[in-house]
Enzyme design. Structure first.
Site, PDB file in Angstrom:
ATOM      1  CG  HIS A  46      38.703  44.041  42.883  1.00 20.58           C
ATOM      2  ND1 HIS A  46      38.705  44.417  44.194  1.00 20.58           N
ATOM      3  CD2 HIS A  46      38.417  45.170  42.188  1.00 20.58           C
ATOM      4  CE1 HIS A  46      38.446  45.703  44.293  1.00 20.58           C
ATOM      5  NE2 HIS A  46      38.270  46.187  43.099  1.00 20.58           N
ATOM      6  CD  GLU A 106      38.578  41.306  46.032  1.00 24.54           C
ATOM      7  OE1 GLU A 106      39.799  41.266  45.797  1.00 24.54           O
ATOM      8  OE2 GLU A 106      37.832  42.222  45.655  1.00 24.54           O
TER       9      GLU A 106
END
Length: 383
Positions: free
Chosen positions: A264, A241
């Site tokens: 997320h 990420e």
């Protein structure tokens, strides 16, 4: 005492620690290994979320660090074994954002079943498409849940309330809630499920859990959701990420009309983040104040009464071998120190004992002897 909080920890957590008298330094984004090592001198409490990796190198280079709070569910970003061997408890929030994740799963199941993202994009482009073709209710649909922990089990209950038939698969023996049915294998679940939702934890063994072989077992036109970790699927959302909000990202899944992409954000609601901030900061505060390790994920869990004025408190993490407690108590007795209260718990190779003693007896010589025991992992003295 000083706390370093990374990755935009909720103000509720900051407030709790500040009111306790702890100096709090906040950093908006994540830190890499070298940056974290540089930032930790003088820090006793560390708060992180999912993007900061606390490696063995970080822990070994930070002797002042006393406790770590993961303001999220997962703790795979922390080297739990090394933290335990150094006597550093790690706390997380296993329940606080469960409901937020479950609601997002339900929302995405409905959105996919009704093609809401396509309809929305069409309307923004000036296209009116009122057709019901391909749009379905979720009532009566079969949901297969992979991972029946805190999130998976609550999803089971909510989905059943919507009229879905629920099957689940978990490597551990879990009690089925409501009318949910347990599958003995993942293959068995994939044979019956029309919608599959992954909710396994981030342990390395789950990497690549779901891939081409599993997709081939699924029914045609089934729905698939992964709201746990990207690396669980061998070709999936953002396994790595971006570190901060606004950073660019790229995936081959972009632009596909049958795919919903989100950051997320399963637990990213105001309610969940407030509760996470309060819960984890409370655990860090309680450990700093009293040595309590209730719900620590890597040390024995010990809780006793709050500290009593005029008493000293010894917090002793040690190797779990016979005779340690007798040795500790023998040293106290030889120093004519009266034990006012004592609680011991063990976990694997470690033991942890909280000992309250009468005031005035904890001399530097006694503390040196306790610290010098070959079984001592970490010793803290309060009061």
């Amino acid at each position: 005492m000083k706390a370093l909080l990374l990755e935009n920890i909720h103000p509720e957590g900051v407030r709790l620690l500040t009111e306790r008298g702890i100096e709090v330094e906040e950093v908006k984004g994540a830190l890499d290994e070298a940056e974290l090592i540089t930032a930790l001198p003088g820090v006793q409490l560390l708060g992180i979320r999912s993007k900061t990796n606390v490696t063995a190198s970080v822990l070994d280079a930070s002797p002042e660090l006393q406790a770590i709070g993961a303001f999220c569910i997962g703790t795979n970003q922390v080297d739990l074994t090394t933290a335990a061997t150094l006597g550093i408890p790690v706390f997380n929030a296993p329940f606080s954002n469960t409901r937020s994740v479950v609601e997002l799963v339900i929302a995405e199941i409905i959105a996919l079943a009704r093609h809401l993202t396509d309809k929305n994009a069409g309307m923004h482009a000036g296209v009116w498409d009122k057709s019901a073709k391909g749009a379905h209710e979720v009532r009566g649909r079969t949901l297969g849940i992979v991972g029946y922990g805190n999130i998976g089990s609550q999803l089971s209950v909510v989905a059943e309330a919507l009229g879905m038939r629920v099957y689940f698969y978990d490597v551990a023996d879990k009690l089925a809630l409501g009318n949910a049915r347990r599958c003995e294998t993942l293959a068995e679940l994939l044979e019956v499920a029309e919608t599959v939702s992954l909710h396994v934890d981030g342990r390395p063994g789950n990497a690549g859990l779901f891939g081409a072989e599993q997709f081939a077992m699924m029914r045609r036109r089934s729905l698939f959701l992964n709201l746990c970790r990207g690396f669980v699927v061998d070709h999936d959302v953002f396994a790595d990420e971006p570190k901060s909000a606004g950073d660019p990202f790229s995936t081959s899944l972009q632009g596909l009309p049958n795919v919903i992409l989100t950051p997320h954000i399963g637990g990213s609601t105001e309610e969940a983040q407030t509760d996470i901030g309060r819960f984890v900061a409370g655990k860090l505060r309680d450990y700093a104040d009293s040595g309590h390790t209730t719900m620590s994920v890597n040390l024995p869990q010990v809780q006793t009464e709050s500290r009593v004025a005029g008493r000293g408190r010894l917090l002793h993490v040690h190797q779990n071998v016979p005779g340690v407690l007798a040795t500790v108590n023998g040293l106290l007795a030889n120093a004519h120190v009266n034990i006012e209260g004592q609680v011991l718990s063990t976990r694997g190779e470690l033991g942890y004992v909280i000992t309250d003693v009468a005031s005035g007896g904890l001399t530097a010589d006694l503390i040196d002897k306790l610290q010098g025991l070959p079984e001592t992992v970490r010793l803290r003295v309060l009061g």
